[in-house]
Design an enzyme around this catalytic site. Structure first.
Site, PDB file in Angstrom:
ATOM      1  CG  ASN A   9      85.048  -0.212  58.137  1.00 52.69           C
ATOM      2  OD1 ASN A   9      84.784   0.978  58.017  1.00 52.69           O
ATOM      3  ND2 ASN A   9      86.035  -0.647  58.890  1.00 52.69           N
ATOM      4  CB  CYS A  10      80.309   3.174  57.876  1.00 54.47           C
ATOM      5  SG  CYS A  10      78.893   3.973  58.635  1.00 54.47           S
ATOM      6  CG  ASP A  11      77.469  -1.733  60.879  1.00 54.88           C
ATOM      7  OD1 ASP A  11      78.202  -2.449  60.155  1.00 54.88           O
ATOM      8  OD2 ASP A  11      77.383  -1.882  62.115  1.00 54.88           O
ATOM      9  CE  LYS A  14      80.420  -3.250  56.203  1.00 53.56           C
ATOM     10  NZ  LYS A  14      80.726  -4.260  57.232  1.00 53.56           N
TER      11      LYS A  14
END
Length: 115
Positions: A9-11, A14
Site C-alpha cells: 500500500n506504499c504510494d 504502487k
C-alpha cells in the site's frame, strides 16, 4: 527477472508497479511487511547501498525508535533493525540482477528503461 521489494500500500511502490506493468516488464513482488526480510538480503543491501540509502529516517517507524536504536553503529545493527521493523526500509528496493536501487524517481526509471 526483476525483484521489487516494498509494501503493497506504499504510494511509491504502487507507482513503480504500475509503471512496470505499463511497460510490460515482468517482476516478482516481495511485500516485506507480510513476508519480512531475511538477513542475507538485508546485509547485501547494506553492503551495496549503505545504511543511509536503505534506512528511511523520515517515516513514523523511525521516529518511534528509541535513541539507542536510532544510533545503529554497524551494518549488522541495521540488518537486525530492518528485520524487526521492515517499514524502516526506503521503498521500493528494485533488484534487476545487475543493479540495485532504492526509490522510484527518474534515475530508477531510466535504469529500468535501459534493460
Amino acid at each position: 527477472m526483476i525483484d521489487v521489494y516494498g509494501i503493497r500500500n506504499c504510494d511509491t511502490v504502487k507507482k513503480a508497479r504500475d509503471w512496470l506493468d505499463g511497460k510490460g516488464i515482468e517482476y516478482r513482488f516481495h511485500d516485506f511487511k507480510l513476508e519480512g526480510i531475511d538477513a542475507k538480503t538485508a546485509a547485501r543491501w547494506m553492503k551495496a547501498l549503505g545504511r543511509d540509502t536503505v534506512i528511511n529516517r523520515r517515516g513514523t517507524t523511525w521516529r518511534k525508535l528509541s535513541p539507542a536504536q536510532q544510533a545503529m553503529d554497524s551494518d549488522a545493527a541495521a540488518v537486525s533493525l530492518v528485520m524487526a521493523q521492515p517499514s524502516l526500509v526506503k521503498r521500493p528496493v528494485i533488484d534487476t540482477g545487475k543493479t540495485l536501487t532504492v526509490g522510484f524517481g527518474d534515475e530508477q526509471r531510466q535504469a529500468l528503461d535501459a534493460l
